[in-house]
Design a protein around this motif. Structure first.
Motif, PDB file in Angstrom:
ATOM      1  N   PRO A   1       0.841  -1.217   0.000  1.00 12.28           N
ATOM      2  CA  PRO A   1       0.000   0.000   0.000  1.00 12.28           C
ATOM      3  C   PRO A   1       0.865   1.252   0.000  1.00 12.28           C
ATOM      4  O   PRO A   1       1.903   1.310   0.646  1.00 12.28           O
ATOM      5  CB  PRO A   1      -0.803  -0.122   1.310  1.00 12.28           C
ATOM      6  CG  PRO A   1       0.007  -1.047   2.175  1.00 12.28           C
ATOM      7  CD  PRO A   1       0.671  -1.998   1.237  1.00 12.28           C
ATOM      8  N   GLU A   2       0.412   2.259  -0.791  1.00 16.39           N
ATOM      9  CA  GLU A   2       1.150   3.517  -0.877  1.00 16.39           C
ATOM     10  C   GLU A   2       1.050   4.274   0.440  1.00 16.39           C
ATOM     11  O   GLU A   2       0.027   4.257   1.110  1.00 16.39           O
ATOM     12  CB  GLU A   2       0.588   4.383  -2.005  1.00 16.39           C
ATOM     13  CG  GLU A   2       0.825   3.790  -3.387  1.00 16.39           C
ATOM     14  CD  GLU A   2       0.349   4.750  -4.467  1.00 16.39           C
ATOM     15  OE1 GLU A   2      -0.087   5.860  -4.105  1.00 16.39           O
ATOM     16  OE2 GLU A   2       0.422   4.390  -5.650  1.00 16.39           O
ATOM     17  N   LYS A   3       2.150   4.931   0.764  1.00 10.64           N
ATOM     18  CA  LYS A   3       2.161   5.767   1.968  1.00 10.64           C
ATOM     19  C   LYS A   3       1.337   7.021   1.718  1.00 10.64           C
ATOM     20  O   LYS A   3       1.416   7.615   0.642  1.00 10.64           O
ATOM     21  CB  LYS A   3       3.595   6.141   2.343  1.00 10.64           C
ATOM     22  CG  LYS A   3       4.455   4.960   2.732  1.00 10.64           C
ATOM     23  CD  LYS A   3       5.851   5.424   3.117  1.00 10.64           C
ATOM     24  CE  LYS A   3       6.716   4.227   3.527  1.00 10.64           C
ATOM     25  NZ  LYS A   3       8.089   4.651   3.899  1.00 10.64           N
ATOM     26  N   PRO A   4       0.536   7.427   2.665  1.00  8.40           N
ATOM     27  CA  PRO A   4      -0.290   8.627   2.458  1.00  8.40           C
ATOM     28  C   PRO A   4       0.584   9.863   2.282  1.00  8.40           C
ATOM     29  O   PRO A   4       1.567  10.050   2.988  1.00  8.40           O
ATOM     30  CB  PRO A   4      -1.124   8.712   3.745  1.00  8.40           C
ATOM     31  CG  PRO A   4      -0.341   7.935   4.764  1.00  8.40           C
ATOM     32  CD  PRO A   4       0.362   6.845   4.005  1.00  8.40           C
ATOM     33  N   LYS A   5       0.201  10.688   1.286  1.00 14.57           N
ATOM     34  CA  LYS A   5       0.930  11.932   1.032  1.00 14.57           C
ATOM     35  C   LYS A   5       0.519  12.979   2.057  1.00 14.57           C
ATOM     36  O   LYS A   5      -0.624  12.998   2.513  1.00 14.57           O
ATOM     37  CB  LYS A   5       0.638  12.429  -0.376  1.00 14.57           C
ATOM     38  CG  LYS A   5       1.119  11.485  -1.462  1.00 14.57           C
ATOM     39  CD  LYS A   5       0.802  12.046  -2.844  1.00 14.57           C
ATOM     40  CE  LYS A   5       1.280  11.101  -3.934  1.00 14.57           C
ATOM     41  NZ  LYS A   5       0.961  11.623  -5.282  1.00 14.57           N
ATOM     42  N   PRO A   6       1.458  13.861   2.412  1.00 15.53           N
ATOM     43  CA  PRO A   6       1.095  14.913   3.373  1.00 15.53           C
ATOM     44  C   PRO A   6      -0.002  15.797   2.814  1.00 15.53           C
ATOM     45  O   PRO A   6       0.057  16.217   1.656  1.00 15.53           O
ATOM     46  CB  PRO A   6       2.403  15.690   3.578  1.00 15.53           C
ATOM     47  CG  PRO A   6       3.242  15.350   2.384  1.00 15.53           C
ATOM     48  CD  PRO A   6       2.857  13.966   1.978  1.00 15.53           C
ATOM     49  N   SER A   7      -1.009  16.056   3.585  1.00 16.76           N
ATOM     50  CA  SER A   7      -2.142  16.868   3.133  1.00 16.76           C
ATOM     51  C   SER A   7      -1.801  18.350   3.167  1.00 16.76           C
ATOM     52  O   SER A   7      -0.935  18.789   3.920  1.00 16.76           O
ATOM     53  CB  SER A   7      -3.364  16.598   4.014  1.00 16.76           C
ATOM     54  OG  SER A   7      -3.060  16.904   5.364  1.00 16.76           O
ATOM     55  N   ALA A   8      -2.495  19.103   2.314  1.00 17.41           N
ATOM     56  CA  ALA A   8      -2.293  20.552   2.276  1.00 17.41           C
ATOM     57  C   ALA A   8      -2.853  21.174   3.551  1.00 17.41           C
ATOM     58  O   ALA A   8      -3.711  20.591   4.218  1.00 17.41           O
ATOM     59  CB  ALA A   8      -3.002  21.135   1.061  1.00 17.41           C
ATOM     60  N   PRO A   9      -2.358  22.355   3.937  1.00 14.97           N
ATOM     61  CA  PRO A   9      -2.855  22.991   5.152  1.00 14.97           C
ATOM     62  C   PRO A   9      -4.365  23.206   5.091  1.00 14.97           C
ATOM     63  O   PRO A   9      -4.908  23.551   4.045  1.00 14.97           O
ATOM     64  CB  PRO A   9      -2.105  24.331   5.169  1.00 14.97           C
ATOM     65  CG  PRO A   9      -0.926  24.132   4.293  1.00 14.97           C
ATOM     66  CD  PRO A   9      -1.331  23.135   3.274  1.00 14.97           C
ATOM     67  N   ALA A  10      -5.034  22.954   6.209  1.00 15.20           N
ATOM     68  CA  ALA A  10      -6.481  23.172   6.262  1.00 15.20           C
ATOM     69  C   ALA A  10      -6.772  24.658   6.080  1.00 15.20           C
ATOM     70  O   ALA A  10      -5.968  25.517   6.436  1.00 15.20           O
ATOM     71  CB  ALA A  10      -7.028  22.674   7.596  1.00 15.20           C
ATOM     72  N   THR A  11      -7.929  24.958   5.506  1.00 13.12           N
ATOM     73  CA  THR A  11      -8.290  26.349   5.238  1.00 13.12           C
ATOM     74  C   THR A  11      -9.327  26.827   6.243  1.00 13.12           C
ATOM     75  O   THR A  11     -10.166  26.065   6.712  1.00 13.12           O
ATOM     76  CB  THR A  11      -8.854  26.505   3.822  1.00 13.12           C
ATOM     77  OG1 THR A  11      -9.997  25.656   3.672  1.00 13.12           O
ATOM     78  CG2 THR A  11      -7.810  26.131   2.785  1.00 13.12           C
ATOM     79  N   VAL A  12      -9.234  28.111   6.570  1.00 13.97           N
ATOM     80  CA  VAL A  12     -10.219  28.786   7.412  1.00 13.97           C
ATOM     81  C   VAL A  12     -10.561  30.093   6.723  1.00 13.97           C
ATOM     82  O   VAL A  12      -9.983  30.439   5.689  1.00 13.97           O
ATOM     83  CB  VAL A  12      -9.682  29.052   8.837  1.00 13.97           C
ATOM     84  CG1 VAL A  12      -9.376  27.759   9.552  1.00 13.97           C
ATOM     85  CG2 VAL A  12      -8.435  29.930   8.781  1.00 13.97           C
ATOM     86  N   ALA A  13     -11.481  30.822   7.269  1.00 17.92           N
ATOM     87  CA  ALA A  13     -11.880  32.103   6.693  1.00 17.92           C
ATOM     88  C   ALA A  13     -11.563  33.227   7.660  1.00 17.92           C
ATOM     89  O   ALA A  13     -11.714  33.085   8.872  1.00 17.92           O
ATOM     90  CB  ALA A  13     -13.368  32.100   6.365  1.00 17.92           C
ATOM     91  N   ILE A  14     -11.096  34.332   7.099  1.00 14.18           N
ATOM     92  CA  ILE A  14     -10.965  35.586   7.843  1.00 14.18           C
ATOM     93  C   ILE A  14     -12.118  36.463   7.373  1.00 14.18           C
ATOM     94  O   ILE A  14     -12.186  36.818   6.189  1.00 14.18           O
ATOM     95  CB  ILE A  14      -9.614  36.264   7.573  1.00 14.18           C
ATOM     96  CG1 ILE A  14      -8.453  35.340   7.953  1.00 14.18           C
ATOM     97  CG2 ILE A  14      -9.511  37.587   8.324  1.00 14.18           C
ATOM     98  CD1 ILE A  14      -7.098  35.871   7.517  1.00 14.18           C
ATOM     99  N   ASN A  15     -13.031  36.771   8.268  1.00 11.01           N
ATOM    100  CA  ASN A  15     -14.209  37.509   7.843  1.00 11.01           C
ATOM    101  C   ASN A  15     -14.549  38.598   8.843  1.00 11.01           C
ATOM    102  O   ASN A  15     -13.926  38.721   9.890  1.00 11.01           O
ATOM    103  CB  ASN A  15     -15.398  36.561   7.641  1.00 11.01           C
ATOM    104  CG  ASN A  15     -15.673  35.724   8.886  1.00 11.01           C
ATOM    105  OD1 ASN A  15     -15.547  36.205  10.009  1.00 11.01           O
ATOM    106  ND2 ASN A  15     -16.032  34.460   8.685  1.00 11.01           N
TER     107      ASN A  15
END
Length: 417
Positions: free
Chosen positions: A201-215
């Motif tokens: 099984p392939e090793k999981p790739k690092p995920s992109a930074p989670a997004t939030v909102a500035i509002n």
């Protein structure tokens, strides 16, 4: 036959032929607002590949205008006033309040690395190529850069550029093709399937930074009515940055004053809200794993208005400006350039620690230092008055260590607009 080919070739070269290939041209497009009045958009062309913006820079300074350089002894010398221009390669086009962005590709007749000198009265025609704006979006913002990073130079930012860019018509649905008739063939005995080793099984790739909102909401500080403003935000630190990211921007809604900017979770942003006819406001926001709300109440530029200049820093018991003060003072210089008849009074204040007379002298020296900096940015000295009050006008009791820094401040009063 040859005549038909010639006619077809001429049609392709005609404006009708260009439209048939998906190109649209808007001459002298309507613009809602512009950052630098010396630059205009003459034409916007949309091809299959590019959004091409033809612009003109024309200096309004006369050849006889001089720029005064102050010296420590109170004297100074003058130099001819000149302009320099360039086009920042991190520029972007934004549509629908930042819903989509389109990257800068290249520029013609204007440098993108070094700045070019422009003589007084000279006209410079230049062209900027961007990615093709998606069909259907007929208003865009051109955000070239943030003024606070240009050492006093004004960015070529345009808000609400109206163009012809109709949406594509949907293609007519095709009937499903009839599958070809299969001829009957004798049955074939299947061969045994060879054994294939099971892959790891392939090793999981690092995920992109989670997004939030500035509002938040932008309002008039006096009337509390919503304002259509520009909110610039720049990533200072986070999972995928080294602190030199270019600024992005969104616009608040003119009816509700609300804005929404995408951001990374667990990061730090510098955020500035600005609108024509108002003093801008800046803040540093730290995001966690949920949305961050920051409301801005902008103070209108009118006679009698008093504000405290934030982010003005001096060394202890000294009047030398720290470099961290320059962005705030650059914004003030920009406001005074946009309002050439405006005059101000700078008022200096200190806390109660130390000798009274020495504190009065310190407050006077500090506001004079702020005045000298504004003069280096092209503001006439006659437009700036200064006064030092020392500790005589505190805004709190001065008793605690938390209260005393609030009294060490520089205030600005508009005496004329």
């Amino acid at each position: 036959m040859n005549c038909r080919l010639i006619i077809l070739f001429l049609l392709l070269l005609s404006p009708f032929g260009l439209l048939a290939q998906g190109q649209y041209t808007t001459e002298n497009p309507r613009v809602d607002d512009v950052n630098d009045r010396d630059v205009t958009i003459r034409r916007v062309e949309l091809t299959d590949q590019y959004t091409i913006i033809y612009m003109t820079f024309r200096s309004r300074r006369s050849s006889g205008q001089m720029f005064k350089i102050p010296l420590p002894n109170g004297r100074g010398y003058s130099l001819p006033s000149t302009n320099t221009i360039s086009f920042v390669p991190t520029a972007r086009l934004y549509v629908n309040d930042g819903e989509k962005s389109f990257k800068f590709i290249r520029a013609e007749n204007i440098p993108t690395e070094k700045r070019r000198d422009v003589s007084p009265g000279e006209q410079v025609d230049f062209v900027a190529y961007f990615e093709r704006i998606t069909p259907g979006y007929e208003v865009f913002d051109l955000f070239e850069c943030s003024d606070q990073n240009r050492n006093g130079e004004i960015c070529f930012n345009f808000w609400g550029v109206h163009i012809t860019n109709p949406a594509k018509k949907p293609n007519a649905r095709r009937a499903p093709a009839t599958p070809p008739r299969q001829e009957s063939k004798p049955p074939v005995t299947p061969r045994p399937t060879p054994t294939v080793p099971t892959p790891e099984p392939e090793k999981p790739k690092p995920s992109a930074p989670a997004t939030v909102a500035i509002n938040g909401t932008v309002r008039d500080a006096k009337t509390k009515k919503p304002i259509r403003a520009t909110i610039r935000y720049r990533l200072l630190s986070g999972a995928e940055t080294n602190g030199d990211e270019p600024a992005d921007s969104v616009r608040s809604d003119g009816t509700s004053g609300k804005y929404n900017a995408p951001g990374q979770s667990v990061a730090v942003y510098a955020v500035t809200a600005s609108a024509k006819g108002y003093f801008s406001q800046s803040d540093t926001l730290a995001t966690s794993r949920s949305d961050v709300t920051r409301n801005f109440d902008l103070t209108p530029i009118e006679t009698g208005t008093k504000i405290t200049l934030k982010n003005i820093y001096f060394n202890v018991s000294k009047f030398d400006l720290k470099p961290e003060s320059f962005p705030e003072l650059d914004r003030l210089a920009g406001i005074m350039q946009e309002n050439p008849t405006m005059t101000i009074r700078l008022e200096g204040h200190t806390d109660i620690v130390g000798n009274f007379d020495a504190n009065v002298e310190l407050s006077r020296n500090r506001v004079n230092e702020v005045k000298r900096y504004l003069i280096t940015k092209g503001i006439d000295s006659d437009r700036i008055d200064t006064v030092g009050y020392g500790p005589s006008r505190p805004i709190n009791t001065n008793k605690s260590l938390k209260e005393r820094p609030e009294n060490r401040r520089v205030e600005l009063v508009i005496t004329k607009v």
